[in-house]
Design a protein around this motif. Structure first.
Motif, PDB file in Angstrom:
ATOM      1  N   ILE A   9       0.841  -1.190   0.000  1.00 44.86           N
ATOM      2  CA  ILE A   9       0.000   0.000   0.000  1.00 44.86           C
ATOM      3  C   ILE A   9       0.879   1.244   0.000  1.00 44.86           C
ATOM      4  CG2 ILE A   9      -1.691   1.299   1.362  1.00 44.86           C
ATOM      5  CD1 ILE A   9      -2.674  -1.412   2.434  1.00 44.86           C
ATOM      6  N   GLY A  10       0.557   2.191  -0.880  1.00 45.99           N
ATOM      7  CA  GLY A  10       1.299   3.442  -0.945  1.00 45.99           C
ATOM      8  C   GLY A  10       2.703   3.319  -1.492  1.00 45.99           C
ATOM      9  N   SER A  11       2.984   2.266  -2.246  1.00 54.73           N
ATOM     10  CA  SER A  11       4.343   2.046  -2.746  1.00 54.73           C
ATOM     11  C   SER A  11       4.627   2.758  -4.063  1.00 54.73           C
ATOM     12  CB  SER A  11       4.595   0.538  -2.923  1.00 54.73           C
ATOM     13  OG  SER A  11       3.683  -0.020  -3.850  1.00 54.73           O
ATOM     14  N   GLY A  12       3.612   3.368  -4.661  1.00 56.88           N
ATOM     15  CA  GLY A  12       3.813   4.068  -5.929  1.00 56.88           C
ATOM     16  C   GLY A  12       3.343   3.291  -7.141  1.00 56.88           C
ATOM     17  N   LYS A  13       2.489   2.298  -6.921  1.00 56.26           N
ATOM     18  CA  LYS A  13       2.019   1.441  -8.018  1.00 56.26           C
ATOM     19  C   LYS A  13       1.242   2.234  -9.066  1.00 56.26           C
ATOM     20  CE  LYS A  13      -0.402  -1.234  -5.372  1.00 56.26           C
ATOM     21  NZ  LYS A  13      -0.161  -0.528  -4.107  1.00 56.26           N
ATOM     22  N   SER A  14       0.328   3.076  -8.620  1.00 52.64           N
ATOM     23  CA  SER A  14      -0.522   3.820  -9.559  1.00 52.64           C
ATOM     24  C   SER A  14       0.278   4.791 -10.398  1.00 52.64           C
ATOM     25  CB  SER A  14      -1.626   4.567  -8.798  1.00 52.64           C
ATOM     26  OG  SER A  14      -2.519   3.663  -8.191  1.00 52.64           O
ATOM     27  N   ALA A  15       1.213   5.497  -9.761  1.00 52.23           N
ATOM     28  CA  ALA A  15       2.049   6.440 -10.508  1.00 52.23           C
ATOM     29  C   ALA A  15       2.901   5.706 -11.540  1.00 52.23           C
ATOM     30  CB  ALA A  15       2.939   7.222  -9.535  1.00 52.23           C
ATOM     31  N   PHE A  16       3.445   4.542 -11.157  1.00 50.89           N
ATOM     32  CA  PHE A  16       4.252   3.773 -12.100  1.00 50.89           C
ATOM     33  C   PHE A  16       3.390   3.254 -13.243  1.00 50.89           C
ATOM     34  CE2 PHE A  16       6.023  -0.239 -13.641  1.00 50.89           C
ATOM     35  CZ  PHE A  16       7.300   0.169 -14.000  1.00 50.89           C
ATOM     36  N   ALA A  17       2.179   2.758 -12.933  1.00 56.82           N
ATOM     37  CA  ALA A  17       1.277   2.262 -13.974  1.00 56.82           C
ATOM     38  C   ALA A  17       0.923   3.366 -14.955  1.00 56.82           C
ATOM     39  CB  ALA A  17       0.019   1.676 -13.342  1.00 56.82           C
ATOM     40  N   HIS A  18       0.757   4.588 -14.437  1.00 57.84           N
ATOM     41  CA  HIS A  18       0.464   5.736 -15.283  1.00 57.84           C
ATOM     42  C   HIS A  18       1.614   6.004 -16.254  1.00 57.84           C
ATOM     43  CE1 HIS A  18      -0.547   9.770 -16.536  1.00 57.84           C
ATOM     44  NE2 HIS A  18       0.562  10.226 -15.990  1.00 57.84           N
ATOM     45  N   GLU A  19       2.837   6.029 -15.735  1.00 57.38           N
ATOM     46  CA  GLU A  19       3.996   6.256 -16.596  1.00 57.38           C
ATOM     47  C   GLU A  19       4.156   5.131 -17.607  1.00 57.38           C
ATOM     48  OE1 GLU A  19       5.807   8.956 -16.743  1.00 57.38           O
ATOM     49  OE2 GLU A  19       4.641   9.868 -15.126  1.00 57.38           O
ATOM     50  N   LEU A  20       3.906   3.907 -17.180  1.00 65.53           N
ATOM     51  CA  LEU A  20       4.003   2.755 -18.073  1.00 65.53           C
ATOM     52  C   LEU A  20       2.972   2.856 -19.193  1.00 65.53           C
ATOM     53  CD1 LEU A  20       5.276  -0.010 -18.693  1.00 65.53           C
ATOM     54  CD2 LEU A  20       3.628  -1.025 -17.096  1.00 65.53           C
ATOM     55  N   ALA A  21       1.760   3.274 -18.841  1.00 67.83           N
ATOM     56  CA  ALA A  21       0.708   3.409 -19.850  1.00 67.83           C
ATOM     57  C   ALA A  21       1.088   4.427 -20.914  1.00 67.83           C
ATOM     58  CB  ALA A  21      -0.606   3.812 -19.181  1.00 67.83           C
ATOM     59  N   LEU A  22       1.708   5.530 -20.505  1.00 72.03           N
ATOM     60  CA  LEU A  22       2.120   6.554 -21.465  1.00 72.03           C
ATOM     61  C   LEU A  22       3.204   6.037 -22.411  1.00 72.03           C
ATOM     62  CD1 LEU A  22       2.292   9.723 -19.174  1.00 72.03           C
ATOM     63  CD2 LEU A  22       0.462   9.062 -20.737  1.00 72.03           C
ATOM     64  N   VAL A  23       3.993   5.058 -21.938  1.00 70.94           N
ATOM     65  CA  VAL A  23       5.077   4.504 -22.754  1.00 70.94           C
ATOM     66  C   VAL A  23       4.544   3.468 -23.741  1.00 70.94           C
ATOM     67  CG1 VAL A  23       7.165   3.067 -22.676  1.00 70.94           C
ATOM     68  CG2 VAL A  23       6.882   4.960 -21.069  1.00 70.94           C
ATOM     69  N   VAL A  24       3.645   2.584 -23.286  1.00 70.13           N
ATOM     70  CA  VAL A  24       3.236   1.447 -24.123  1.00 70.13           C
ATOM     71  C   VAL A  24       1.996   1.720 -24.966  1.00 70.13           C
ATOM     72  CG1 VAL A  24       4.274  -0.171 -22.499  1.00 70.13           C
ATOM     73  CG2 VAL A  24       1.827   0.351 -22.326  1.00 70.13           C
ATOM     74  N   GLY A  25       1.297   2.833 -24.720  1.00 75.04           N
ATOM     75  CA  GLY A  25       0.094   3.132 -25.487  1.00 75.04           C
ATOM     76  C   GLY A  25       0.059   4.567 -25.952  1.00 75.04           C
ATOM     77  N   ARG A  26      -0.781   4.832 -26.928  1.00 74.87           N
ATOM     78  CA  ARG A  26      -0.947   6.198 -27.423  1.00 74.87           C
ATOM     79  C   ARG A  26      -2.273   6.793 -26.969  1.00 74.87           C
ATOM     80  NH1 ARG A  26       0.579   6.154 -33.656  1.00 74.87           N
ATOM     81  NH2 ARG A  26       0.350   8.396 -33.334  1.00 74.87           N
ATOM     82  N   GLU A  27      -3.144   5.942 -26.453  1.00 74.37           N
ATOM     83  CA  GLU A  27      -4.379   6.392 -25.819  1.00 74.37           C
ATOM     84  C   GLU A  27      -4.779   5.338 -24.801  1.00 74.37           C
ATOM     85  OE1 GLU A  27      -8.084   4.986 -28.466  1.00 74.37           O
ATOM     86  OE2 GLU A  27      -6.834   6.494 -29.442  1.00 74.37           O
ATOM     87  N   GLY A  28      -5.527   5.738 -23.804  1.00 75.62           N
ATOM     88  CA  GLY A  28      -5.834   4.809 -22.729  1.00 75.62           C
ATOM     89  C   GLY A  28      -7.286   4.802 -22.309  1.00 75.62           C
ATOM     90  N   ILE A  29      -7.654   3.716 -21.664  1.00 76.42           N
ATOM     91  CA  ILE A  29      -8.942   3.569 -20.999  1.00 76.42           C
ATOM     92  C   ILE A  29      -8.620   3.224 -19.552  1.00 76.42           C
ATOM     93  CG2 ILE A  29     -11.077   2.230 -20.830  1.00 76.42           C
ATOM     94  CD1 ILE A  29     -10.864   1.740 -23.843  1.00 76.42           C
TER      95      ILE A  29
END
Length: 199
Positions: A9-29
């Motif tokens: 909990i609170g380890s930074g998972k969401s922020a990392f997932a956000h950065e990862l999404a910007l790298v692997v996709g051009r649009e997101g859901i």
């Protein structure tokens, strides 16, 4: 392809997932839910900074399986490769389901487990790019029946998703460690190339 992001909990998972999404996709859901139901706590997610990246924002609720199946069915085949679906988080979604369970209502408890299994099946069957954020479950010394259900159901799901994922990361205090995917060093002479993990 499936990316799995796990950690405490609170380890930074969401922020990392956000950065990862910007790298692997051009649009997101983004299919999201709070980490703890009926909580005013926020996770400090920088999603607003993505601007127009997230075309769809929706809750990861009882209809998660239906939403994922609908995304699959309604996808434009030419846009599917550029899109990434972010489920944040699987553990929060399970907490929400278990939080609505009633020890006196066996019918609802059975329905909650059915929704959980349907959601996992929809994640496994999803065609396209998906990032799933989850936690590493733990239980106290004298856990309640709900805590035990949470720990065992989530642990089982994490094992299945890790086996199905192409890449997986564990976050600790905002630092990501690669659990599965590509390693920087292959161990043959110190060459700095990428080598796929061998099972």
């Amino acid at each position: 392809m499936l990316w799995l992001v796990t950690g405490g909990i609170g380890s930074g998972k969401s922020a990392f997932a956000h950065e990862l999404a910007l790298v692997v996709g051009r649009e997101g859901i983004r299919l999201s839910c709070p980490p703890f139901p009926r909580s005013n706590l926020t996770t400090g997610e920088p999603w607003d900074a993505a601007g127009e990246f997230y075309r769809t924002l929706s809750e990861a609720d009882e209809s998660l399986a239906h939403k994922l199946n609908a995304i699959n069915m309604e996808s434009n085949i030419f846009r599917a490769e550029r899109r990434v679906v972010v489920v944040d988080s699987l553990s929060g979604w399970l907490r929400g389901l278990l939080g609505r369970m009633d020890t006196d209502n066996e019918e609802w408890n059975s329905l909650a487990e059915e929704r959980w299994r349907e959601g996992l099946a929809a994640i496994a069957a999803f065609e396209g790019r998906m990032i799933v954020v989850t936690e590493e479950p733990s239980a106290g010394l004298r856990p309640s029946s709900e805590e035990l259900a949470f720990a065992y159901w989530l642990a089982e799901a994490n094992r299945a998703l890790l086996a199905a994922s192409g890449k997986a990361y564990r976050l600790t205090a905002g630092v990501a460690m690669e659990l599965k995917g590509y390693q920087v060093k292959g161990g043959n002479g110190g060459h700095e190339n990428l080598y796929e993990n061998r099972r």
